[in-house]
Design a protein around this motif. Structure first.
Motif, PDB file in Angstrom:
ATOM      1  N   THR A  64      47.339   4.932  34.403  1.00 43.71           N
ATOM      2  CA  THR A  64      48.638   4.446  34.865  1.00 43.71           C
ATOM      3  C   THR A  64      49.121   3.246  34.051  1.00 43.71           C
ATOM      4  O   THR A  64      50.296   3.102  33.792  1.00 43.71           O
ATOM      5  N   LYS A  65      48.170   2.391  33.637  1.00 38.36           N
ATOM      6  CA  LYS A  65      48.554   1.245  32.807  1.00 38.36           C
ATOM      7  C   LYS A  65      48.479   1.638  31.336  1.00 38.36           C
ATOM      8  O   LYS A  65      47.401   1.999  30.856  1.00 38.36           O
ATOM      9  N   PRO A  66      49.578   1.546  30.602  1.00 37.17           N
ATOM     10  CA  PRO A  66      49.533   1.956  29.186  1.00 37.17           C
ATOM     11  C   PRO A  66      48.647   1.060  28.332  1.00 37.17           C
ATOM     12  O   PRO A  66      48.307   1.413  27.206  1.00 37.17           O
ATOM     13  N   SER A  67      48.235  -0.100  28.897  1.00 43.46           N
ATOM     14  CA  SER A  67      47.376  -0.987  28.095  1.00 43.46           C
ATOM     15  C   SER A  67      45.925  -0.497  28.061  1.00 43.46           C
ATOM     16  O   SER A  67      45.158  -0.900  27.194  1.00 43.46           O
ATOM     17  N   ALA A  68      45.548   0.360  29.007  1.00 44.21           N
ATOM     18  CA  ALA A  68      44.159   0.849  29.018  1.00 44.21           C
ATOM     19  C   ALA A  68      43.879   1.605  27.737  1.00 44.21           C
ATOM     20  O   ALA A  68      44.659   2.443  27.296  1.00 44.21           O
ATOM     21  N   ARG A  69      42.737   1.270  27.111  1.00 43.94           N
ATOM     22  CA  ARG A  69      42.442   1.903  25.830  1.00 43.94           C
ATOM     23  C   ARG A  69      40.943   1.931  25.592  1.00 43.94           C
ATOM     24  O   ARG A  69      40.163   1.287  26.296  1.00 43.94           O
ATOM     25  N   GLY A  70      40.549   2.659  24.598  1.00 42.03           N
ATOM     26  CA  GLY A  70      39.157   2.666  24.174  1.00 42.03           C
ATOM     27  C   GLY A  70      38.438   3.971  24.477  1.00 42.03           C
ATOM     28  O   GLY A  70      38.659   4.613  25.500  1.00 42.03           O
ATOM     29  N   ALA A  71      37.567   4.355  23.536  1.00 33.32           N
ATOM     30  CA  ALA A  71      36.753   5.554  23.716  1.00 33.32           C
ATOM     31  C   ALA A  71      35.509   5.195  24.519  1.00 33.32           C
ATOM     32  O   ALA A  71      35.077   4.042  24.524  1.00 33.32           O
ATOM     33  N   SER A  72      34.945   6.168  25.197  1.00 35.44           N
ATOM     34  CA  SER A  72      33.710   5.918  25.941  1.00 35.44           C
ATOM     35  C   SER A  72      32.863   7.177  25.989  1.00 35.44           C
ATOM     36  O   SER A  72      33.345   8.275  25.750  1.00 35.44           O
ATOM     37  N   VAL A  73      31.581   6.970  26.268  1.00 34.06           N
ATOM     38  CA  VAL A  73      30.650   8.090  26.382  1.00 34.06           C
ATOM     39  C   VAL A  73      29.990   8.002  27.748  1.00 34.06           C
ATOM     40  O   VAL A  73      29.590   6.914  28.185  1.00 34.06           O
ATOM     41  N   TRP A  74      29.899   9.153  28.414  1.00 36.44           N
ATOM     42  CA  TRP A  74      29.433   9.188  29.798  1.00 36.44           C
ATOM     43  C   TRP A  74      28.250  10.135  29.966  1.00 36.44           C
ATOM     44  O   TRP A  74      28.169  11.173  29.314  1.00 36.44           O
ATOM     45  N   ALA A  75      27.365   9.744  30.854  1.00 35.87           N
ATOM     46  CA  ALA A  75      26.291  10.642  31.272  1.00 35.87           C
ATOM     47  C   ALA A  75      26.348  10.713  32.789  1.00 35.87           C
ATOM     48  O   ALA A  75      27.037   9.917  33.428  1.00 35.87           O
ATOM     49  N   LEU A  76      25.600  11.655  33.339  1.00 34.47           N
ATOM     50  CA  LEU A  76      25.628  11.829  34.787  1.00 34.47           C
ATOM     51  C   LEU A  76      24.925  10.684  35.507  1.00 34.47           C
ATOM     52  O   LEU A  76      23.905  10.184  35.054  1.00 34.47           O
ATOM     53  N   SER A  77      25.500  10.295  36.614  1.00 35.88           N
ATOM     54  CA  SER A  77      24.827   9.338  37.481  1.00 35.88           C
ATOM     55  C   SER A  77      24.319  10.087  38.705  1.00 35.88           C
ATOM     56  O   SER A  77      25.052  10.843  39.326  1.00 35.88           O
ATOM     57  N   LEU A  78      23.046   9.913  39.027  1.00 38.00           N
ATOM     58  CA  LEU A  78      22.500  10.564  40.221  1.00 38.00           C
ATOM     59  C   LEU A  78      22.654   9.683  41.435  1.00 38.00           C
ATOM     60  O   LEU A  78      22.782  10.135  42.550  1.00 38.00           O
ATOM     61  N   SER A  79      22.638   8.368  41.196  1.00 36.91           N
ATOM     62  CA  SER A  79      22.595   7.426  42.309  1.00 36.91           C
ATOM     63  C   SER A  79      23.928   7.367  43.036  1.00 36.91           C
ATOM     64  O   SER A  79      24.003   6.915  44.160  1.00 36.91           O
TER      65      SER A  79
END
Ligand SMILES: [Zn+2]
Length: 442
Positions: free
Chosen positions: A238-253
């Motif tokens: 929603t905010k156009p200022s949000a930026r950046g690439a990220s890498v995700w893995a599953l969280s079990l907790s």
């Protein structure tokens, strides 16, 4: 006149015969094998209902399964030889009276039982064959699916999953950038890079603009016997200022950041419940799989993810400097290390412009590929070409087993802890069972 009628009557049965030999009531679409201590299960997945009968034969021990009025898909035939377990030596088949005869060649006497599982949801009927033979010496649980398991020099299989597609455009960004298009383009580049690396084979869940359910994506990964699944996405915020690439893995907790919860929500598709999607495996196998590998799978996913992130940093601005965890459904295959790469925010003008540029996408794909190659060079799975190649070069690897600590391993191999750390680019001394460590020359 009489003669003409006769000839039509004569032709008709021939036509019917010809047709019925082509159109079968059912097709065997897949065969899966699951093993746990003392029993092997085969699940024959059918496109429609079919009668079957099963009987044992001895000298040599084997079980015969006849499926009437059925055909078999060529891909199943091609990979039939990959099916085996500690009791099941191989599966043969022959076409027989318009149906199929499967012969399960066994290495020992078994008690065999067959059950028909009714069609449910989008799944057709299945015939489940259980082979019971008491406890075996190995308590290891294994799952083999049909895709190739091979001769000690197999390719490492990386399944690339460009998110969304078809009727689902994904995130819509500035400059009319659509997530489904850019992730497909990045996915294709990534596949090309990986395929150019000897010993790595890329398989795409989609290579065109088509809609795939999440279940279909994980089915493709399982059938390809994936060593890794990479789901590629881009996002809008929603905010156009949000930026950046990220890498995700599953969280079990279930513990996850605010952004993680939000992203997981965005990527969720309506056809899946929040739980682990295993409804096409039977419950027993599901439990076995979960117990044995979810934790180590996640650990491996985090490690691969950090290699990928470390390389992406050279091309993209990062949203976070470490691999993040959240409950993404697409990452929930318990037996396949899986990461989700968010390539950037298409709602951000700079990133939309970047991701809209082919040159940028190529560079980004190359950095992801480099991360994958770095990881598998340092940790080649047993039986792969890359592991074989490293053995040829004289480098040794050690597979971590229960109770090992990094300092023990260093001492036993006459190397210093520092040398061992740096040979494996370890930031800390956390290791996990099954991890492959390169042992430097002492
Ligand atoms: Zn997405």
């Amino acid at each position: 006149m009489y003669k003409k009628i006769f000839s039509i009557n004569w032709l008709l049965p021939v036509l019917i015969l010809t047709l019925s030999s082509v159109v079968h009531a059912a097709q065997v679409k897949d065969i899966r094998v699951g093993t746990q201590s003392g029993s092997t299960r085969l699940v024959f997945e059918l496109s429609g209902a079919a009668e079957h009968r099963m009987f044992p034969l001895s000298n040599p021990d084997r079980v015969v399964l006849d499926v009437s009025d059925a055909d078999i898909s060529q891909s199943v035939v091609n990979d039939l030889k990959a099916l085996s377990s500690d009791a099941l030596m191989r599966v043969r088949y022959a076409k027989r009276n318009n149906g199929l005869r499967f012969v399960l060649d066994l290495s020992q006497k078994v008690k065999a039982k067959s059950t028909v599982l009714a069609a449910s949801g989008e799944y057709g009927p299945r015939i489940m064959v259980e082979l019971e033979y008491g406890a075996s010496q190995s308590s290891t649980n294994v799952i083999k699916s049909l895709a190739s398991i091979s001769n000690g020099k197999r390719d490492i299989v990386v399944v690339i999953d460009p998110g969304h597609g078809g009727k689902d455009p994904g995130a819509l960004g500035q400059f009319k950038v659509r997530e489904k298009d850019i992730v497909l383009s990045i996915g294709r580049e990534l596949a090309d890079r990986l395929n150019a690396t000897p010993g790595i084979k890329a398989v795409m869940t989609r290579s065109t603009d088509e809609y795939l359910q999440l279940r279909e994506r994980s089915r493709i990964a399982r059938e390809a016997n994936a060593d890794l699944l990479i789901s590629v996405h881009a996002d809008a915020f929603t905010k156009p200022s949000a930026r950046g690439a990220s890498v995700w893995a599953l969280s079990l907790s279930g513990k996850t950041s605010e952004m993680g919860r939000w992203l997981a929500q965005q990527e969720k598709e309506t056809d899946l419940v929040g739980g682990i999607s295993l409804d096409d495996k039977d419950q027993l196998l599901a439990e076995v799989l979960l117990d044995m590998s979810m934790n180590s799978t996640i650990q491996m996913s985090l490690d691969i993810g950090s290699k990928v992130l470390g390389n992406m940093r050279r091309v993209a601005v990062l949203h976070k400097n470490s691999v993040q965890q959240a409950g993404f459904v697409v990452l929930k295959s318990p037996d396949i290390p899986s990461i989700l790469v968010e390539t950037g925010f298409v709602s951000n003008a700079t990133e939309a412009k970047n991701l809209g540029s082919r040159a940028y996408r190529v560079r980004l794909a190359a950095s992801i590929a480099k991360g994958v190659e770095d990881f598998f060079t340092a940790n080649p799975p047993d039986g792969t070409f890359i592991a074989w190649q490293q053995n040829q070069r004289g480098g040794s690897t050690y597979t971590v087993s229960k109770g090992d600590t990094l300092s023990d391993i260093a001492r036993r191999n006459n190397v210093t802890l520092d040398a061992l750390r740096s040979a494996n680019t370890l930031k800390n001394d956390v290791i996990w069972i099954g991890q492959k460590l390169s042992i430097p020359a002492s």
